[in-house]
Structures are given as structure tokens and as C-alpha cells.
Motif scaffolding. Structure first.
Motif, PDB file in Angstrom:
ATOM      1  N   TYR A  21       0.843  -1.203   0.018  1.00 21.65           N
ATOM      2  CA  TYR A  21      -0.116   0.085   0.109  1.00 21.65           C
ATOM      3  C   TYR A  21       0.833   1.302  -0.038  1.00 21.65           C
ATOM      4  N   ARG A  22       0.560   2.174  -0.793  1.00 22.12           N
ATOM      5  CA  ARG A  22       1.021   3.714  -0.899  1.00 22.12           C
ATOM      6  C   ARG A  22      -0.036   4.462  -0.947  1.00 22.12           C
ATOM      7  N   ALA A  23       0.294   5.785  -0.327  1.00 25.86           N
ATOM      8  CA  ALA A  23      -0.832   6.712  -0.463  1.00 25.86           C
ATOM      9  C   ALA A  23       0.240   8.024  -1.095  1.00 25.86           C
ATOM     10  N   TYR A  24       0.004   8.299  -2.118  1.00 21.81           N
ATOM     11  CA  TYR A  24       0.832   9.493  -2.598  1.00 21.81           C
ATOM     12  C   TYR A  24       0.123  10.912  -2.636  1.00 21.81           C
ATOM     13  N   PHE A  25       0.619  11.968  -2.615  1.00 15.86           N
ATOM     14  CA  PHE A  25       0.085  13.178  -2.211  1.00 15.86           C
ATOM     15  C   PHE A  25       0.228  14.063  -3.794  1.00 15.86           C
ATOM     16  N   GLU A  26      -0.841  14.854  -3.842  1.00 12.80           N
ATOM     17  CA  GLU A  26      -0.843  15.736  -5.085  1.00 12.80           C
ATOM     18  C   GLU A  26      -1.461  16.841  -4.809  1.00 12.80           C
ATOM     19  N   ARG A  27      -1.083  18.152  -5.450  1.00 17.92           N
ATOM     20  CA  ARG A  27      -1.857  19.672  -5.020  1.00 17.92           C
ATOM     21  C   ARG A  27      -2.824  19.609  -5.871  1.00 17.92           C
ATOM     22  N   ASN A  28      -4.228  19.980  -5.287  1.00 20.56           N
ATOM     23  CA  ASN A  28      -5.380  20.142  -5.903  1.00 20.56           C
ATOM     24  C   ASN A  28      -5.437  21.291  -7.129  1.00 20.56           C
ATOM     25  N   THR A  29      -4.680  22.223  -6.626  1.00 17.37           N
ATOM     26  CA  THR A  29      -4.648  23.259  -7.646  1.00 17.37           C
ATOM     27  C   THR A  29      -4.237  23.099  -9.050  1.00 17.37           C
ATOM     28  N   ASP A  30      -3.132  22.106  -9.250  1.00 15.73           N
ATOM     29  CA  ASP A  30      -2.447  21.767 -10.553  1.00 15.73           C
ATOM     30  C   ASP A  30      -2.241  20.321 -10.615  1.00 15.73           C
ATOM     31  N   GLY A  31      -2.566  19.442  -9.739  1.00 15.38           N
ATOM     32  CA  GLY A  31      -2.408  18.127 -10.150  1.00 15.38           C
ATOM     33  C   GLY A  31      -1.085  17.681  -9.672  1.00 15.38           C
ATOM     34  N   ILE A  32      -0.072  18.746  -9.384  1.00 13.55           N
ATOM     35  CA  ILE A  32       1.384  18.400  -9.145  1.00 13.55           C
ATOM     36  C   ILE A  32       1.746  17.351  -7.915  1.00 13.55           C
ATOM     37  N   ALA A  33       2.251  16.367  -8.409  1.00 17.58           N
ATOM     38  CA  ALA A  33       2.830  15.416  -7.245  1.00 17.58           C
ATOM     39  C   ALA A  33       3.775  15.935  -6.292  1.00 17.58           C
ATOM     40  N   ILE A  34       3.297  16.065  -5.086  1.00 20.55           N
ATOM     41  CA  ILE A  34       4.443  16.486  -3.959  1.00 20.55           C
ATOM     42  C   ILE A  34       4.466  15.434  -2.928  1.00 20.55           C
ATOM     43  N   SER A  35       5.668  15.764  -2.072  1.00 16.30           N
ATOM     44  CA  SER A  35       5.989  15.171  -1.003  1.00 16.30           C
ATOM     45  C   SER A  35       5.503  15.813   0.251  1.00 16.30           C
ATOM     46  N   PRO A  36       4.644  14.933   0.985  1.00 18.62           N
ATOM     47  CA  PRO A  36       4.227  15.536   2.314  1.00 18.62           C
ATOM     48  C   PRO A  36       5.174  15.638   3.490  1.00 18.62           C
ATOM     49  N   PHE A  37       6.543  15.122   3.215  1.00 20.11           N
ATOM     50  CA  PHE A  37       7.622  15.319   4.047  1.00 20.11           C
ATOM     51  C   PHE A  37       8.280  16.676   3.747  1.00 20.11           C
ATOM     52  N   HIS A  38       8.672  17.181   2.491  1.00 19.69           N
ATOM     53  CA  HIS A  38       9.342  18.090   1.735  1.00 19.69           C
ATOM     54  C   HIS A  38       8.430  19.287   1.270  1.00 19.69           C
ATOM     55  N   ASP A  39       7.475  18.908   0.576  1.00 19.14           N
ATOM     56  CA  ASP A  39       6.725  20.088  -0.248  1.00 19.14           C
ATOM     57  C   ASP A  39       5.540  20.740   0.329  1.00 19.14           C
ATOM     58  N   ILE A  40       4.830  20.315   1.445  1.00 19.40           N
ATOM     59  CA  ILE A  40       3.847  20.741   2.080  1.00 19.40           C
ATOM     60  C   ILE A  40       4.626  21.810   3.009  1.00 19.40           C
ATOM     61  N   PRO A  41       4.216  23.278   3.222  1.00 19.39           N
ATOM     62  CA  PRO A  41       4.965  23.775   4.157  1.00 19.39           C
ATOM     63  C   PRO A  41       4.526  23.568   5.599  1.00 19.39           C
ATOM     64  N   MET A  42       5.760  23.897   6.320  1.00 12.20           N
ATOM     65  CA  MET A  42       5.335  23.645   7.914  1.00 12.20           C
ATOM     66  C   MET A  42       4.429  24.625   8.444  1.00 12.20           C
ATOM     67  N   TYR A  43       4.523  25.834   7.941  1.00  9.80           N
ATOM     68  CA  TYR A  43       3.575  26.835   8.226  1.00  9.80           C
ATOM     69  C   TYR A  43       2.414  27.105   7.405  1.00  9.80           C
ATOM     70  N   HIS A  44       1.198  26.953   7.845  1.00  9.05           N
ATOM     71  CA  HIS A  44      -0.055  27.562   7.286  1.00  9.05           C
ATOM     72  C   HIS A  44      -0.242  28.842   7.402  1.00  9.05           C
TER      73      HIS A  44
END
Length: 313
Positions: A21-44
Motif C-alpha cells: 500500500y502507498r498513498a501519494y500526495f498531489e496538489r489540488n490546484t494543479d495536480g502536481i505530485a508533492i512530498s508530504p515530508f518536503h513540499d507541504i509547508p510547515m507553516y500554514h
């Protein structure tokens, strides 16, 4: 984009509760694949100290999902124990995890650094967070939370900080501002949290965990300082200034970093949405543990019509 709608979606590959099992992340605005470790900002919202938290394990569940350090794009996977998907046992009176459990992105507990307050090195993961709001989340949710305090766990000789946070949309969020407010409005939760982390590995044959700082929950300022420290460690990691070990640095948004990939070349597999595999028998049972005798090698027992002694390793 409507701020009330989720910013991220999951692509699920393989059957849940299996090693595939794998659950990959993508950004809804443009469908770009992202890393939940590195790409999602720490700060909202940095000025207001609002953080993003990636949920790995929803409250009341047992499957030990986590952000993969080593796989490209850091999908959420299920941890393994003895070569099998890992399910955390329910230790009486707790059913699975007692909060929404996850991690803050863009943080890293540096395994090369010995913290003077814990006298141990970091555990090589993003910093863990226990979200104490009333809503039960889903694996892969990205919550906006505020930090209330922190507990210093010593897990097999490694510093493993546990943040106490609350979802900004929770009805109690306006009343909880620091760790003392948690005890005031949610009496017993901090004691239960300390107890849970002490014993949760015992049914799998491990000794009880120990704590730094005498098991004291530290306040919001201390916790926020730890978060900032782990964020600085992550910055060195993602920029190639410290030994990365088995960690994948692949990302699609951080220009100039050694792991930056062209988003057009990151082909995520299609979302399969397969049904979960059967869970191990006995997962709904409670394990009864004599807390007072743990240090005297007291064996826990498994709740059933017959009580079965478990051997500690």
C-alpha cells in the motif's frame, strides 16, 4: 481555490493493510505530485503560528501508517513489524490511538544531533504530533493546528518528541492556548497520553518507554522552539548540508535543492481505491498491563476468555 476545500488529494496504490500500500500526495490546484515530508509547508500561517499537520493514524484506529522516509515522494505507507504490516495493540483502557496522530512537514529530528535536554539523538523522522480535537480525521488529511505543548519520549535510545496540538477549527481551539489549558478543559488527557506512550509497545515484546525531562509536558514556548529547531535541521537536510542516510529528498517545489524533480516527469500511478485486506485476528482485543510491575518484568496479558501470557524479548 476555495480555502474551505482540501488543498491536497491522495493517490492510493495497493490494498490498505498490506506491505504494497502507498498513498501519494498531489496538489489540488494543479495536480502536481508533492512530498508530504518536503513540499507541504510547515507553516500554514507563520505570523499567527498556525502549522500544517499531516495525519497518519486517525483516532481509535490501530494500523501504523507513516510518511515513508526512503521512498521517492515520501508516500504514506504502513510500518512493518517482523516483516508484516504493523498494527498497534490496544492496551486497556485505550482503543488504538487516542488522538489523531501524524507529523509536521518540513521538520526532521536529526539523528546526528544529541539534544542536551534529552541526552539522546533524534529519531530521523519528522516531528510527531497528537491532535486532540473532537473530530476523527482520515489518513492523509492535512490539518491546520496550533501547538500547545510537547512531551519528550525516549524510544529505544532516540529522542522522539510528541507535540500536543489542536485543529484550529475545533470548538475548543479558542480556549486552548497552552499546555495548562489542556488539563483544565480536557482533564486526564495528558496523563493518558503519557501512559499510552509508555506502554504501547509492551504487547509486542518491548520494554516500556522512558521519558526525558522526568515525563513533564513542556509548555507552548518550549514546544515551538523544538519545532523551529527541527525545521532548521530539515533545511540543512533538504539542501544537502548534512548526511541524509536512507531519506529520499525528492520534491517538486523547492528550487535549488538536490532532490528537486521536474513535476512533469513525476508520474504518479492511478488511484486504485482497492478494498482493505483483512486485519489480523484478535486486533479488537485489549491487552491488560500491570503498570506498577513493568520495571519488574511483569508480563502483560491478552484479554479473552482465556488469558495468554506474552513473552517479553
Amino acid at each position: 481555490m476555495d480555502p474551505s476545500k482540501p488543498q491536497y488529494s491522495l493517490r492510493r496504490v495497493g490494498r490498505p493493510f498490506t506491505k504494497d500500500y502507498r498513498a501519494y500526495f498531489e496538489r489540488n490546484t494543479d495536480g502536481i505530485a508533492i512530498s508530504p515530508f518536503h513540499d507541504i509547508p510547515m507553516y500554514h500561517n507563520e505570523p499567527q503560528n498556525v502549522f500544517n499537520m499531516v495525519v497518519e493514524v486517525p483516532r481509535w484506529t490501530n494500523a501504523k501508517f507513516e510518511i515513508s522516509r526512503s521512498k521517492s515522494m515520501n508516500p504514506i505507507m504502513q510500518d512493518t513489524l517482523d516483516g508484516k504490516p504493523r498494527f498497534t495493540k490496544s492496551c486497556f483502557p485505550y482503543k488504538g490511538y487516542i488522538w489523531n496522530y501524524g507529523a509536521l512537514p518540513q521538520t526532521w529530528e536529526n539523528p546526528h544531533y544529541t539534544n542536551p535536554d534529552t541526552d539522546d539523538k533524534g529519531d530521523n523522522d519528522p516531528i510527531d504530533a497528537c491532535e486532540i480535537g473532537r473530530a476523527i480525521a482520515k489518513t492523509g488529511d492535512v490539518k491546520q493546528v496550533k501547538v500547545l505543548g510537547i512531551l519528550g519520549l525516549l524510544d529505544e535510545g532516540e529522542t522522539d518528541w510528541k507535540l500536543i496540538v489542536i485543529d484550529m477549527t475545533d470548538p475548543l481551539a479558542d480556549k486552548l492556548h497552552d499546555i495548562g489549558d489542556v488539563e483544565k478543559h480536557l482533564p486526564g488527557l495528558l496523563d493518558a497520553t503519557r501512559d499510552w506512550f509508555r506502554i504501547y509497545m509492551v504487547p509486542d515484546g518491548y520494554p516500556p518507554n522512558k521519558y526525558a525531562l522526568k515525563g513533564k509536558f513542556m509548555d507552548k514556548k518550549y514546544a515551538t522552539d523544538v519545532v523551529k529547531e527541527t525545521n532548521e535541521a530539515w533545511k540543512k537536510l533538504v539542501n544537502g548540508k548534512v548526511e541524509k542516510g536512507d531519506i529520499s529528498l525528492h520534491n517538486t517545489t523547492l528550487e535549488g535543492t538536490p532532490g528537486k524533480l521536474d513535476p512533469k516527469e513525476v508520474g504518479l500511478p492511478p488511484d486504485e481505491k482497492l478494498s482493505p485486506a483483512p486485519v489480523p485476528p484478535g486486533l479488537e482485543e485489549w491487552f491488560y498491563i500491570d503498570r506498577e510491575s513493568l520495571d519488574d518484568d511483569k508480563r502483560p496479558i491478552q484479554g479473552d476468555s482465556l488469558y495468554i501470557a506474552l513473552e517479553l524479548r
